[in-house]
Scaffold this active site. Structure first.
Site, PDB file in Angstrom:
ATOM      1  N   TYR A   1       1.125  -1.189   0.215  1.00  0.00           N
ATOM      2  CA  TYR A   1       0.034   0.596  -0.294  1.00  0.00           C
ATOM      3  C   TYR A   1       1.134   1.187   0.062  1.00  0.00           C
ATOM      4  O   TYR A   1       1.758   0.960   1.165  1.00  0.00           O
ATOM      5  CB  TYR A   1      -0.945  -0.265   1.008  1.00  0.00           C
ATOM      6  CG  TYR A   1      -1.487   0.796   1.450  1.00  0.00           C
ATOM      7  CD1 TYR A   1      -2.866   1.304   1.020  1.00  0.00           C
ATOM      8  CD2 TYR A   1      -1.168   2.915   2.517  1.00  0.00           C
ATOM      9  CE1 TYR A   1      -3.720   2.533   1.012  1.00  0.00           C
ATOM     10  CE2 TYR A   1      -2.191   3.272   2.572  1.00  0.00           C
ATOM     11  CZ  TYR A   1      -3.025   3.959   2.055  1.00  0.00           C
ATOM     12  OH  TYR A   1      -3.926   4.454   1.751  1.00  0.00           O
TER      13      TYR A   1
ATOM     14  N   LYS B   1     -11.551  -0.421   5.372  1.00  0.00           N
ATOM     15  CA  LYS B   1     -12.138  -1.114   4.130  1.00  0.00           C
ATOM     16  C   LYS B   1     -12.829  -1.602   4.283  1.00  0.00           C
ATOM     17  O   LYS B   1     -14.686  -1.003   4.783  1.00  0.00           O
ATOM     18  CB  LYS B   1     -10.655  -1.205   2.683  1.00  0.00           C
ATOM     19  CG  LYS B   1      -9.481  -0.140   2.905  1.00  0.00           C
ATOM     20  CD  LYS B   1      -9.638   0.858   1.913  1.00  0.00           C
ATOM     21  CE  LYS B   1      -8.659   1.968   2.766  1.00  0.00           C
ATOM     22  NZ  LYS B   1      -7.264   1.366   2.659  1.00  0.00           N
TER      23      LYS B   1
ATOM     24  N   ASP C   1      -0.592  -7.689   5.932  1.00  0.00           N
ATOM     25  CA  ASP C   1      -1.531  -7.047   5.537  1.00  0.00           C
ATOM     26  C   ASP C   1      -2.853  -7.764   5.183  1.00  0.00           C
ATOM     27  O   ASP C   1      -2.848  -8.304   3.070  1.00  0.00           O
ATOM     28  CB  ASP C   1      -1.216  -5.020   4.913  1.00  0.00           C
ATOM     29  CG  ASP C   1      -2.308  -5.015   4.801  1.00  0.00           C
ATOM     30  OD1 ASP C   1      -3.719  -5.137   5.107  1.00  0.00           O
ATOM     31  OD2 ASP C   1      -1.840  -3.798   4.834  1.00  0.00           O
TER      32      ASP C   1
HETATM   33  C1  LIG Z   1      -6.006   1.532   3.003  1.00  0.00           C
HETATM   34  C2  LIG Z   1      -4.894   1.000   3.040  1.00  0.00           C
HETATM   35  C3  LIG Z   1      -4.540   0.918   4.316  1.00  0.00           C
HETATM   36  C4  LIG Z   1      -4.447   2.057   4.822  1.00  0.00           C
HETATM   37  O1  LIG Z   1      -5.153   2.143   5.769  1.00  0.00           O
HETATM   38  P1  LIG Z   1      -6.280   3.562   6.321  1.00  0.00           P
HETATM   39  O2  LIG Z   1      -6.987   3.003   7.211  1.00  0.00           O
HETATM   40  O3  LIG Z   1      -6.909   4.154   5.208  1.00  0.00           O
HETATM   41  O4  LIG Z   1      -4.810   4.342   7.302  1.00  0.00           O
HETATM   42  C5  LIG Z   1      -3.020   0.117   3.934  1.00  0.00           C
HETATM   43  N1  LIG Z   1      -3.310  -1.843   3.596  1.00  0.00           N
HETATM   44  C6  LIG Z   1      -4.324  -1.510   2.381  1.00  0.00           C
HETATM   45  C7  LIG Z   1      -3.826  -2.653   1.958  1.00  0.00           C
HETATM   46  C8  LIG Z   1      -5.126  -0.459   2.259  1.00  0.00           C
HETATM   47  O5  LIG Z   1      -5.906  -0.010   1.386  1.00  0.00           O
END
Ligand SMILES: *Cc1c(COP(=O)(O)O)cnc(C)c1O
Length: 395
Positions: free
Chosen positions: A113, A210, A185
Site C-alpha cells: 500500500y 475498507k 496486511d
Molecule cells: C487503505 C489501506 C491501508 C491504510 O489504511 P488507512 O485506514 O487508510 O490508514 C493499508 N493497507 C491497505 C492494503 C489499504 O488498502
C-alpha cells in the site's frame, strides 16, 4: 451465547465479542464516549491500572466499544489477541516502531500500500533501519533477502493495484527459519477469504476503513496475533496516541455484522465482472486472482476461500486520456480514493495509490497509464456490467 471453534465466520461476524458488553438488556453494543472510568475502590483501580484485573482507566488506552471491535476481529482471525488504532496506517506504523530498532533490517515487497511504502522508504531509514524491497511475486528473491537476516518480513496479499498474490505459507516458513516476525496486511482479502495466521504468519493487520467497516464512513486499523507481541504494539500505540475513536469503532462493528454477506457477494460479482472485461474488445488486460490467466491464481486457490472484491484492468488505448474519457461516464461508481465499500469505487493509480510517482516510475512498477482499479460494491452485477459496457463505448 458462547463462541466455540465450530461456528462459521458469518455467525461470528454477527455475534462474536459482544455479550459481555451489552448493557441492561440492550441488544446492541453501547458507544461509550466517557474519556475516563471512575473507581470508588482505590485498590481495584490499582489492580486495573496494573493490568491484573480487566477494566478501563483512560480512553487513549482502552475503551469498551473499541474493545468489542478488537474482540470481533480477533475471533474472526483466530488470534490470541488484538489491538486497534485510529487508521490502518496508525496500526502499521505502530507495529514498525514497536518491532524495529536501529541496525535492524526489514524485508518487504514493492507493491505494498502507498502509505506503507512511504514509511518503508522515507521514514524508517532515518532510524538506521535497513529496507529490502523485492519484486512482489519473485518468491526466490524474497527468500534470498530473508536469508541474509531480518527482524521483520512484511507482506501484503493480494496487493494494490494489480492484485498480485504472495504465497504466505512458503514465505512464513523461511521467515521463521531466519528469526523474522512475519506480518501480513490482509485488508484486501478480509478474514472471510483468508486467515494469514493459519498460513503461518505471526501478525495479521487490516485497514478497517475498507471492507471491515464496508460503508466508507469510518477510519480504523487493527492488528491480531500472539498476546506477547500484541501487548508490545498496544503499549506503543497507547503512548503514541493513535487511538481508535469509539464512534468509529461502533460504525465498523455495525459494518462487520454484514461482512460475510458483502464479501460473498463481492467475490462472486468481481469474478463475473473480471470475466466480462476479459472478453471486451477495448480492454487489454484484466488483473484478478480469480481468473485462471492470473499469475497468482494457483496460490490464491490454495490460500484463499474467495478472490475478493477488487480487480483492475488496463485499456487497449493505453493513455491517461482514455481514462479521462471513461471514468466520468460510469454512473454506478464513485471516482474516489477508497475501496471495500457497499458502493462500487473506481480510480486510476495515477490519482490514488501511486499519486506520488511519475508516469515513468509507475511504468517501471508495472502500472500502465490506463490502469483502472475497480472495487466492486454490492449493487446487482448485471447493472454494473451494463454500466461498464456503456462507459467503455467512450474509449
Ligand atoms: C487503505 C489501506 C491501508 C491504510 O489504511 P488507512 O485506514 O487508510 O490508514 C493499508 N493497507 C491497505 C492494503 C489499504 O488498502
Amino acid at each position: 451465547m458462547s463462541h466455540n471453534k465450530n461456528l462459521k465466520a458469518g455467525t461470528l461476524s454477527v455475534w462474536a465479542g459482544e455479550e459481555e458488553y451489552l448493557m441492561q438488556g440492550a441488544t446492541q453494543v453501547p458507544v461509550v464516549h466517557s474519556v475516563s472510568f471512575g473507581y470508588k475502590d482505590v485498590d481495584e483501580w490499582l489492580q486495573v491500572a496494573l493490568g491484573k484485573k480487566p477494566g478501563h482507566i483512560y480512553g487513549r488506552n482502552t475503551n469498551p466499544t473499541v474493545h468489542v471491535f478488537e474482540e470481533k476481529i480477533r475471533i474472526l482471525e483466530g488470534a490470541e489477541a488484538a489491538t486497534s488504532a485510529a487508521t490502518g496506517m496508525g496500526i502499521i506504523s505502530s507495529a514498525f516502531f514497536t518491532l524495529l530498532s536501529p541496525g535492524d533490517r526489514i524485508v518487504s515487497v514493492k507493491d505494498t500500500y502507498g502509505g506503507t511504502n512511504k514509511i518503508l522508504v522515507e521514514f524508517l531509514p532515518r532510524f538506521q533501519i535497513e529496507i529490502a524491497l523485492c519484486d512482489t511475486t519473485d518468491h526466490e528473491a524474497i527468500e534470498a533477502e530473508v536469508m541474509k537476516g531480518c527482524q521483520v518480513l512484511y507482506l501484503e496479499s493480494p496487493t494494490n493495484p494489480t492484485v498480485k498474490v504472495i504465497d504466505i505459507e512458503r514465505l512464513a516458513k523461511v521467515g521463521h527459519k531466519f528469526g523474522a516476525i512475519v506480518i501480513v496486511d490482509n485488508t484486501f482479502a478480509t478474514p472471510i477469504n483468508q486467515n494469514p495466521l493459519q498460513l503461518g504468519a505471526d501478525l495479521v493487520l487490516h485497514s478497517a476503513t475498507k471492507f471491515l467497516g464496508g460503508h466508507a464512513d469510518a477510519l480504523g486499523g487493527v492488528i491480531c496475533g500472539e498476546k506477547e507481541l500484541i501487548e508490545q504494539i498496544y503499549h506503543f500505540r497507547e503512548i503514541n496516541g493513535a487511538t481508535l475513536h469509539p464512534t468509529a469503532a461502533y460504525l465498523i462493528l455495525r459494518g462487520m455484522k454484514t461482512l460475510h454477506l458483502r464479501i460473498d457477494w463481492q467475490n462472486r460479482s468481481a469474478l463475473k465482472i473480471a470475466q466480462f472485461l476479459s472478453s471486451h474488445p477495448t480492454v487489454e488486460q484484466v488483473f484478478y486472482p480469480g481468473l485462471a490467466a492470473h499469475e497468482g491464481h494457483e496460490i490464491a486457490r490454495r490460500q484463499m476461500r474467495g478472490f475478493g472484491g477488487v480487480l483492475s484492468f488496463m485499456l487497449k488505448e493505453n493513455t491517461f486520456d482514455a481514462v479521462r474519457r471513461f471514468l466520468p461516464r460510469l454512473r454506478h461508481a464513485h471516482a474516489a480514493a477508497n475501496l471495500g465499500a457497499v458502493e462500487t469505487i473506481v480510480g486510476p493509480p495515477a490519482t490514488t495509490s501511486h499519486v506520488e510517482c511519475t508516469s515513468e516510475e509507475r511504468a517501471a512498477m508495472g502500472i500502465p497509464e490506463s490502469l483502472i482499479r475497480y472495487s466492486v460494491g454490492i449493487e446487482n452485477t448485471e447493472d454494473l456490467i451494463s454500466d461498464l459496457e456503456q462507459a467503455l463505448r467512450a474509449v
